[in-house]
Design a protein around this motif. Structure first.
Motif, PDB file in Angstrom:
ATOM      1  N   LEU A   1       0.834  -1.197   0.000  1.00 63.08           N
ATOM      2  CA  LEU A   1       0.000   0.000   0.000  1.00 63.08           C
ATOM      3  C   LEU A   1       0.867   1.245   0.000  1.00 63.08           C
ATOM      4  O   LEU A   1       2.064   1.189   0.238  1.00 63.08           O
ATOM      5  CB  LEU A   1      -0.879   0.015   1.245  1.00 63.08           C
ATOM      6  N   ARG A   2       0.203   2.356  -0.246  1.00 63.80           N
ATOM      7  CA  ARG A   2       0.921   3.616  -0.184  1.00 63.80           C
ATOM      8  C   ARG A   2       0.780   4.170   1.229  1.00 63.80           C
ATOM      9  O   ARG A   2      -0.129   3.787   1.963  1.00 63.80           O
ATOM     10  CB  ARG A   2       0.305   4.570  -1.196  1.00 63.80           C
ATOM     11  N   VAL A   3       1.655   5.091   1.576  1.00 61.80           N
ATOM     12  CA  VAL A   3       1.693   5.494   2.984  1.00 61.80           C
ATOM     13  C   VAL A   3       0.404   6.171   3.432  1.00 61.80           C
ATOM     14  O   VAL A   3      -0.104   5.914   4.520  1.00 61.80           O
ATOM     15  CB  VAL A   3       2.940   6.361   3.258  1.00 61.80           C
TER      16      VAL A   3
ATOM     17  N   GLN B   1      -2.591   5.726   2.092  1.00 64.31           N
ATOM     18  CA  GLN B   1      -3.670   4.738   2.099  1.00 64.31           C
ATOM     19  C   GLN B   1      -3.597   3.863   3.335  1.00 64.31           C
ATOM     20  O   GLN B   1      -4.609   3.466   3.909  1.00 64.31           O
ATOM     21  CB  GLN B   1      -3.566   3.860   0.853  1.00 64.31           C
TER      22      GLN B   1
ATOM     23  N   LYS C   1      -9.746   5.007   8.981  1.00 58.15           N
ATOM     24  CA  LYS C   1     -11.107   5.065   8.442  1.00 58.15           C
ATOM     25  C   LYS C   1     -11.802   3.723   8.499  1.00 58.15           C
ATOM     26  O   LYS C   1     -13.012   3.653   8.490  1.00 58.15           O
ATOM     27  CB  LYS C   1     -11.048   5.530   6.983  1.00 58.15           C
TER      28      LYS C   1
END
Ligand code: SF4
Ligand code: SF4
Lengths: 383, 202, 355
Positions: free
Chosen positions: C324-326, C328, C335
């Motif tokens: 994943l990206r940081v 996200q 969330k």
């Protein structure tokens, strides 16, 4: 004390120190020896300056000292992932200059090999793109399949990576007897693996999150930067030389030009560029199947090879649809057996130029993905 | 909210799909082989090194007539051919029965430079130079990649050189004598230029 | 603990009538186990990744390459230990040891069997959690002291990551604590005795009414699995060391033994979280089949094999997923995972109230 001072607060007003990061030339995911000078604000990319030339080999100047057939091995080394496609516009140019009509069988073999090489190239492109995202396993599955394609090339030309196979007026050698069956079995294998890759990588939620809405390249920017190939098609431009300026016998085949249409995000994002490659593999499979059906097996592929290659005085620009985009050669002949000048329009070079434009404002991790989605080969960028 | 739940569901579902694929591959057959222990050519799939694979170059000196065609074709100039004229009647014919016109006292191929383009194979008139399927040719020293194909020994070369020199000297002598004779004849005739009707060759 | 059972410690004390020997044995046993385990796990990682990718994996050292991890450790030991000129030397040298110590300290409260836990403290869960957070300090120290931009980025990413993932993990653990009404890992384990439906994955011991909370406990398990992946920096959350972006992240500049320390720490952490999963949700050292193969010695077997399953799952996931990206990653915890963890917590709370 009635007044309260309203404090305007904006994120951009925070004065944060910019960091200059040197990515490459020895970095795991610059796809070769590209050096990117990146300016980061935290993790956000504010500026990208690509520095190229680490692989410069003086290709164009070198050609002036070579005879025409001797140039072909050097052209192989430009975009070494898809050498077959590279040779094609060059030999086509000289054939046009010399007025040679190549035999029917040669045309078919050229189309089949070019499409196979397109598949091989897209396999690498998708594989390394996945690798940039951290998915290692699909990379090896795709490489496994690519080896099958290379085996066919090896059977025909003798080389696995650099073929020197398309010669002026024909081909270096004939294909083997079971050529048709072998190619069809590869097409089957490619389709099978593609299904797996779609599940394992391309439509994985994490991967989609990584590539959707990242590095958006609007169509007008793509045009103004001269992008071609999957990069342009990912932005929704149906630009494909095989359809728009049909060369060789491409007008005989039925295939679609795949364009990106923002399947999971915005048109022209990394996902679109990548999925265009993915669907193009299927289109290439279709072309190959049709070509295999129509191809005559008898005939000599070397009958039209000229003894001496001395194109008459003149100049010509030929282009062909490389897997990465439009590859063109401008050949000036002075009537001797050595070219006066050869200029190549490197596909990756042109496509790379758009990188600083589309990577500003994204995160550093996105920059790597954007670079991967442009699919460059430094051998061609630096030449 | 629907999108939110859908996203979570997709996240879990696609991960599970991926895991399913990898677990199937975990038990699938390996495609690689342990190379030096098991030769890739012996792979069960019948994958053979194709006959026209371009690997180590071999030159059959009994066939090479020293025409220098390969050296001229090579884009990286890694072939050098030195030749020596054959004294008539001295040399055995080539393997393919043709007359040998040139000795090849030295035929070197700097294989470290070779780019495996195969361009040298095509112009050879006698098919002396060939690319073999032999691909395990790495060497520890660059010198070991400097192939010398010529089978002639130094003495032989010396001998042939002398032979040629003698022959040429003789020839030169003969020529000189002939020339002298001609000159003498000319000189003898000089004061009296030949006259006669104009001869036109048709 | 109320019911006084004869632990390994007591047993050795009885045998040798020396506290010191017993202490040493109890301390070194996990270390020995950790070393052996790390070798097995490294080999497992190499081989599993190879088989998933249809390769052979290491084949040279020993039959089928089974002593490859030893060779790797020896190789790392022999390597020159480079300290960059511009590095902050004390911090740079301390970081890997701090990481390793933190990882190893976690082993102190892990109950290997009903009769063997190195330190049976009452706040076991709390302690493991504290030790897990200690690793962050090692990461930051290493990343910052290297004086390398990649390391710095990696270190900063990992701080953000580990701290945020601790929240859903903590809430999940809290829920288990509420269910078990104890923080002692031995008690939590003992609670899940009997058949496998007594595991907390299936709602813990109770009447048929617990069927209602099984979805909740299942999602708790998933949450904790994901959070633990993030805490150990494994794919898909390996962004602190994501090699395609940050070369090697916080340990870019490390070599030789210090790199090996980071390496060991990662594998030790993997085991700690795997062990925690097996304790919290899968009954730890309890046999899944009632009295079948149950007992202090079998307990070790069950515990280790259950933990290894989760180590395997971690390896399996690593070779399946992209990362994943940081941002996200942060999105996922704040969330998705934290709200769901809270919902689970309240659901369990309500259920306990009305039960
Ligand atoms: S293969 Fe090409 S580079 Fe090698 S010797 Fe022949 S012509 Fe020269
Ligand atoms: S082209 Fe053939 S015959 Fe001529 S020099 Fe080369 S090897 Fe010998």
């Amino acid at each position: 004390m009635g007044e309260t001072k309203k404090v305007e607060f904006e994120y951009s007003q925070i004065d944060s120190e910019r960091m200059r990061l040197n990515v490459g030339p020895q970095h795991p995911s610059t796809h070769g020896v590209l050096r990117l000078e990146v300016e980061l604000d935290g993790e956000i990319v504010t500026e990208v300056i690509p520095h190229i030339g680490y692989l410069h080999r003086c290709f164009e100047k070198h050609c002036e000292k070579m005879t025409y057939p001797q140039v072909i091995p050097y052209i192989d080394r430009m975009d070494y992932i898809c050498a077959m496609n590279n040779e094609w516009p060059y030999v086509m140019g000289i054939e046009k200059l010399m007025g040679i009509e190549v035999p029917e069988k040669v045309e078919y073999i050229r189309v089949i090999f070019a499409e196979l090489n397109r598949i091989a190239n897209h396999q690498i492109a998708i594989a390394t793109f996945g690798l940039d995202a951290g998915a290692f396993t699909p990379f090896l599955y795709l490489f496994r399949d690519r080896e099958f394609i290379l085996s066919i090339f090896e059977k025909a030309s003798g080389g696995r990576l650099l073929y020197n196979y398309y010669w002026v007026g024909g081909l270096a050698a004939d294909v083997h007897k079971e050529f048709k069956e072998d190619v069809l079995s590869i097409v089957k294998q490619v389709r099978e693996t593609n299904k797996e890759i779609a599940d394992l990588l391309l439509y994985n939620k994490i991967f989609i999150e990584r590539v959707a809405n990242v590095g958006i390249l609007p169509a007008d920017v793509a045009i103004s930067y001269g992008c071609s190939g999957p990069v342009a098609r990912g932005s929704g431009l149906a630009f494909d030389l095989r359809k728009d300026a049909p060369y060789s016998i491409y007008d005989r085949f039925d295939f679609d030009v795949v364009t990106g249409h923002g399947e999971v995000g915005t048109v022209g994002d990394c996902f679109d560029r990548n999925i265009v490659r993915f669907h193009e593999m299927e289109q290439s499979c279709r072309i190959i199947e049709q070509a295999i059906e129509q191809m005559p097996m008898d005939g000599d592929v070397r009958e039209k090879l000229p003894k001496k290659i001395r194109p008459p005085k003149g100049e010509i620009y030929t282009k062909a649809e490389n897997p990465k985009g439009e590859l063109g050669f401008y050949i000036v002949s002075n009537g001797t057996d050595k070219p006066e000048r050869i200029k190549s329009r490197g596909t990756s070079f042109v496509n790379l130029s758009v990188l600083p434009e589309i990577s500003k404002g994204y995160l550093f991790a996105d920059l790597i993905m954007i670079l991967g989605s442009v699919d460059i080969v430094l051998g061609e960028v630096d030449r | 909210m629907k999108k939110y739940i859908n996203n979570i569901w997709l996240g879990i579902y696609t991960v599970l799909v991926g895991m399913k694929i990898t677990i199937i591959h975990l038990f699938a057959k390996n495609v690689t082989v342990q190379y030096p222990n098991k030769h890739p050519l012996e792979k069960a799939s019948g994958d053979k090194m194709p006959m026209n694979a371009r690997n180590r170059i071999f030159v059959d000196m009994d066939l090479c007539n020293g025409c220098n065609g390969c050296a001229r074709a090579c884009p990286v100039n890694c072939i050098t051919v030195q030749t020596l004229k054959v004294v008539p009647g001295d040399a055995p014919p080539l393997k393919n029965g043709e007359k040998r016109g040139l000795w090849v006292p030295s035929y070197t191929l700097d294989f470290a430079k070779c780019c495996f383009c195969g361009l040298c194979i095509d112009p050879c008139p006698t098919e002396a130079i060939k690319m073999t399927t032999e691909f395990e040719y790495s060497a520890y020293d660059r010198k070991d990649l400097f192939y010398k194909f010529s089978t002639m020994t130094d003495e032989e070369i010396q001998q042939k050189k002398e032979l040629l020199a003698n022959f040429q000297a003789e020839k030169a002598k003969k020529e000189a004598e002939a020339k002298k004779a001609a000159d003498a004849a000319k000189a003898a005739e000089a004061p009296k230029p030949e006259t006669g009707e104009l001869k036109i060759d048709n | 603990m109320e019911q006084q059972i004869l632990t390994l410690y007591d047993w050795i004390v009885k045998l040798s009538s020396s506290n010191l020997i017993a202490l040493i044995v109890v301390i070194t046993l996990p270390l020995v186990f950790l070393m052996v385990y790390a070798l097995v796990a490294i080999l497992g990682e190499l081989k599993i990744s190879a088989f998933i990718q249809e390769r052979l994996g290491p084949m040279r050292t020993g039959p089928w390459g089974i002593i490859q991890p030893v060779a790797e450790v020896v190789k790392l030991l022999q390597k020159e230990d480079i300290t960059p000129d511009a590095a902050n030397k004390p911090l740079f040298n301390m970081a890997p040891f701090l990481m390793f110590t933190a990882a190893y300290a976690g082993f102190a409260v892990i109950p290997f069997s009903s009769h063997f836990v190195p330190a049976g403290i009452n706040l076991g869960l709390f302690y493991i959690f504290a030790m897990g957070s200690l690793a962050v300090i090692g990461l930051v120290m290493g990343g910052w002291a290297s004086n390398n931009k990649y390391s710095l980025l990696g270190a900063l990413r990992s701080v953000a990551q580990i701290i945020s993932y601790e929240i859903p993990a903590a809430i999940v653990i809290l829920t288990i604590v509420v269910l078990a009404s104890s923080m002692n890992l031995q008690v939590i384990n003992a609670n899940q005795g009997g058949w496998f439906w007594n595991w907390y994955l299936f709602g813990g011991p109770g009447t048929a009414w617990k069927l209602i909370i099984i979805p909740v406990t299942f999602s708790m398990f998933l949450l904790y699995l994901v959070a633990s992946l993030a805490e150990t920096n494994r794919t898909p959350f390996d962004i602190p060391e994501g090699e395609s972006e940050l070369v090697a992240g916080y340990h870019t500049e490390y070599s030789g033994m210090k790199f090996a320390m980071f390496f060991f720490a990662e594998y030790a952490n993997m085991f700690v979280v795997a062990a925690l999963i097996s304790i919290l949700f899968f009954g730890g050292w309890n046999s899944p089949f009632g009295d079948f193969m149950n007992g202090p010695i079998w307990g070790v077997f069950w515990f280790i094999s259950k933990s290894f399953v989760f180590v395997f799952v971690q390896i399996w996931l690593r070779w399946t997923l992209p990362r994943l990206r940081v941002d996200q990653l942060m999105g996922v915890t704040w969330k998705v995972m934290t709200p769901i963890a809270f919902i689970c917590f309240f659901a369990i709370g309500l259920w306990l109230m009305f039960n």
